[in-house]
Write an enzyme that holds these catalytic residues in place. Sequence first.
Site, PDB file in Angstrom:
ATOM      1  N   LYS A  13       0.833  -1.215   0.000  1.00  0.00           N
ATOM      2  CA  LYS A  13       0.000   0.000   0.000  1.00  0.00           C
ATOM      3  C   LYS A  13       0.862   1.257   0.000  1.00  0.00           C
ATOM      4  CE  LYS A  13      -1.968  -0.984   3.942  1.00  0.00           C
ATOM      5  NZ  LYS A  13      -1.220  -2.237   4.238  1.00  0.00           N
ATOM      6  N   ARG A  88      -9.172   1.239   9.331  1.00  0.00           N
ATOM      7  CA  ARG A  88      -8.767  -0.139   9.584  1.00  0.00           C
ATOM      8  C   ARG A  88      -9.830  -0.898  10.377  1.00  0.00           C
ATOM      9  NH1 ARG A  88      -2.962   0.689   9.081  1.00  0.00           N
ATOM     10  NH2 ARG A  88      -1.833  -1.273   9.240  1.00  0.00           N
ATOM     11  N   ARG A 122      11.328  -5.755   4.790  1.00  0.00           N
ATOM     12  CA  ARG A 122      11.075  -4.318   4.612  1.00  0.00           C
ATOM     13  C   ARG A 122      12.091  -3.483   5.390  1.00  0.00           C
ATOM     14  NH1 ARG A 122       5.220  -2.089   5.346  1.00  0.00           N
ATOM     15  NH2 ARG A 122       5.307  -3.277   7.283  1.00  0.00           N
ATOM     16  N   ARG A 152      11.616  -1.498  10.939  1.00  0.00           N
ATOM     17  CA  ARG A 152      10.600  -1.127  11.930  1.00  0.00           C
ATOM     18  C   ARG A 152      10.539  -2.170  13.038  1.00  0.00           C
ATOM     19  NH1 ARG A 152       5.400   0.094   8.247  1.00  0.00           N
ATOM     20  NH2 ARG A 152       4.477  -1.000  10.022  1.00  0.00           N
ATOM     21  N   ARG A 163      -0.250  -9.032  13.628  1.00  0.00           N
ATOM     22  CA  ARG A 163      -0.815  -8.018  12.744  1.00  0.00           C
ATOM     23  C   ARG A 163      -1.690  -8.658  11.675  1.00  0.00           C
ATOM     24  NH1 ARG A 163       4.465  -5.208  11.098  1.00  0.00           N
ATOM     25  NH2 ARG A 163       3.172  -3.978   9.688  1.00  0.00           N
TER      26      ARG A 163
HETATM   27  P1  ADP Z   1       1.495  -1.618   7.516  1.00  0.00           P
HETATM   28  O1  ADP Z   1       1.828  -0.699   6.365  1.00  0.00           O
HETATM   29  O2  ADP Z   1       2.545  -2.642   7.704  1.00  0.00           O
HETATM   30  O3  ADP Z   1       0.128  -2.171   7.461  1.00  0.00           O
HETATM   31  P2  ADP Z   1       1.170   0.805   9.040  1.00  0.00           P
HETATM   32  O4  ADP Z   1       2.409   1.617   8.893  1.00  0.00           O
HETATM   33  O5  ADP Z   1      -0.006   1.186   8.232  1.00  0.00           O
HETATM   34  O6  ADP Z   1       1.569  -0.719   8.813  1.00  0.00           O
HETATM   35  O7  ADP Z   1       0.723   0.756  10.553  1.00  0.00           O
HETATM   36  C1  ADP Z   1       1.619   0.374  11.570  1.00  0.00           C
HETATM   37  C2  ADP Z   1       0.854   0.220  12.870  1.00  0.00           C
HETATM   38  O8  ADP Z   1       0.291   1.480  13.242  1.00  0.00           O
HETATM   39  C3  ADP Z   1      -0.321  -0.752  12.846  1.00  0.00           C
HETATM   40  O9  ADP Z   1       0.062  -2.102  13.065  1.00  0.00           O
HETATM   41  C4  ADP Z   1      -1.192  -0.191  13.993  1.00  0.00           C
HETATM   42  O10 ADP Z   1      -0.654  -0.572  15.253  1.00  0.00           O
HETATM   43  C5  ADP Z   1      -0.993   1.310  13.841  1.00  0.00           C
HETATM   44  N1  ADP Z   1      -2.013   1.902  12.962  1.00  0.00           N
HETATM   45  C6  ADP Z   1      -1.809   2.484  11.744  1.00  0.00           C
HETATM   46  N2  ADP Z   1      -2.967   2.911  11.208  1.00  0.00           N
HETATM   47  C7  ADP Z   1      -3.942   2.590  12.103  1.00  0.00           C
HETATM   48  C8  ADP Z   1      -5.355   2.730  12.131  1.00  0.00           C
HETATM   49  N3  ADP Z   1      -6.036   3.297  11.106  1.00  0.00           N
HETATM   50  N4  ADP Z   1      -6.027   2.272  13.221  1.00  0.00           N
HETATM   51  C9  ADP Z   1      -5.374   1.713  14.256  1.00  0.00           C
HETATM   52  N5  ADP Z   1      -4.049   1.529  14.297  1.00  0.00           N
HETATM   53  C10 ADP Z   1      -3.324   1.966  13.232  1.00  0.00           C
HETATM   54  P1  ADP Z   2       2.274  -1.838   3.210  1.00  0.00           P
HETATM   55  O1  ADP Z   2       2.289  -0.330   3.200  1.00  0.00           O
HETATM   56  O2  ADP Z   2       1.040  -2.393   2.570  1.00  0.00           O
HETATM   57  O3  ADP Z   2       2.526  -2.411   4.555  1.00  0.00           O
HETATM   58  P2  ADP Z   2       4.829  -1.610   1.788  1.00  0.00           P
HETATM   59  O4  ADP Z   2       4.551  -0.713   0.631  1.00  0.00           O
HETATM   60  O5  ADP Z   2       5.556  -1.044   2.944  1.00  0.00           O
HETATM   61  O6  ADP Z   2       3.468  -2.338   2.271  1.00  0.00           O
HETATM   62  O7  ADP Z   2       5.627  -2.873   1.219  1.00  0.00           O
HETATM   63  C1  ADP Z   2       6.051  -3.943   2.061  1.00  0.00           C
HETATM   64  C2  ADP Z   2       7.397  -4.501   1.533  1.00  0.00           C
HETATM   65  O8  ADP Z   2       7.163  -5.157   0.281  1.00  0.00           O
HETATM   66  C3  ADP Z   2       8.457  -3.432   1.263  1.00  0.00           C
HETATM   67  O9  ADP Z   2       9.719  -3.968   1.604  1.00  0.00           O
HETATM   68  C4  ADP Z   2       8.352  -3.176  -0.237  1.00  0.00           C
HETATM   69  O10 ADP Z   2       9.608  -2.766  -0.785  1.00  0.00           O
HETATM   70  C5  ADP Z   2       7.943  -4.545  -0.760  1.00  0.00           C
HETATM   71  N1  ADP Z   2       7.062  -4.491  -1.949  1.00  0.00           N
HETATM   72  C6  ADP Z   2       6.096  -3.560  -2.229  1.00  0.00           C
HETATM   73  N2  ADP Z   2       5.467  -3.853  -3.393  1.00  0.00           N
HETATM   74  C7  ADP Z   2       6.034  -5.004  -3.855  1.00  0.00           C
HETATM   75  C8  ADP Z   2       5.802  -5.822  -5.026  1.00  0.00           C
HETATM   76  N3  ADP Z   2       4.856  -5.534  -5.926  1.00  0.00           N
HETATM   77  N4  ADP Z   2       6.565  -6.925  -5.171  1.00  0.00           N
HETATM   78  C9  ADP Z   2       7.507  -7.261  -4.256  1.00  0.00           C
HETATM   79  N5  ADP Z   2       7.774  -6.518  -3.134  1.00  0.00           N
HETATM   80  C10 ADP Z   2       7.043  -5.421  -2.931  1.00  0.00           C
END
Ligand code: ADP
Ligand code: ADP
Length: 205
Positions: A13, A88, A122, A152, A163
């Site tokens: 995302k 979420r 990541r 992270r 998660r």
């Molecule tokens: P990812 O991209 O791996 O899904 P995020 O960076 O979006 O992770 O979020 C990291 C953490 O921040 C989540 O696991 C949660 O603990 C918190 N968080 C982020 N967005 C929300 C939300 N909309 N509601 C509740 N917790 C959130």
């Molecule tokens: P989210 O925000 O949904 O948690 P991220 O954009 O942070 O996901 O991506 C999670 C990990 O996967 C990062 O290390 C990123 O570089 C990698 N990644 C993102 N898109 C792709 C893809 N299409 N194929 C392989 N790896 C990807």
Amino acid sequence: MNLIFVGPPGAGKGTQAKLICSEFGIPHISTGDMLRAAIRQGSELGIKAKEYIDAGHLVPDEVVIGLVKERLSEKDCNTGFLLDGFPRTVAQAEELGRITDIDYVINVDVPDEKLVSRIAGRRSCNKCSAIYHVSTYNKMTCEDCGGDIIQRPDDSEETVRNRLNVYHEKTKPLIDYYRERKLLSAVDGDKSIQEIFDDICSVLT
Ligand code: ADP
Ligand code: ADP
Ligand code: ZN
């Protein structure tokens, strides 16, 4: 254009959000990035949020809703925005529906077994939040801004399982919620970054 990206942790995302926001000139609103910034600043909100994030739990609805409401009231959101990682929960979606209209909800879909290796590999920049993967970028500093590359704390394998469970239980119901409202478009996230970007663009144009 008011957009939402939903999808499990590690689906890509954030990666796609950055590309789409620069293509369409709209702000990227990542609640995860906002919460991590609050943690770095050591604010009261950051201290409170850190416990939840490190355990792989969701931060309470009222906390993130407050953050998003404040952010959406800023001027740069007048012509559109991309919400990444919010809502979420159904409660967050309902509250969002009371403050603004949404044009598209993009569900970036990736099977669970692929998510674990995406998340474990990541890396991100602690200054500009650029997203990397160790398999393709293994330097200590960010190529965009020179900031430090970090892993992270919530990307440990143990927390990732939590998660994913939280995603299935609390966030996945949003897919039906937005499908019923005819806002949902599903995009296959198990493709290359460029292919997914093209697929999202064709939904939006
Ligand atoms: P990812 O991209 O791996 O899904 P995020 O960076 O979006 O992770 O979020 C990291 C953490 O921040 C989540 O696991 C949660 O603990 C918190 N968080 C982020 N967005 C929300 C939300 N909309 N509601 C509740 N917790 C959130
Ligand atoms: P989210 O925000 O949904 O948690 P991220 O954009 O942070 O996901 O991506 C999670 C990990 O996967 C990062 O290390 C990123 O570089 C990698 N990644 C993102 N898109 C792709 C893809 N299409 N194929 C392989 N790896 C990807
Ligand atoms: Zn950077």
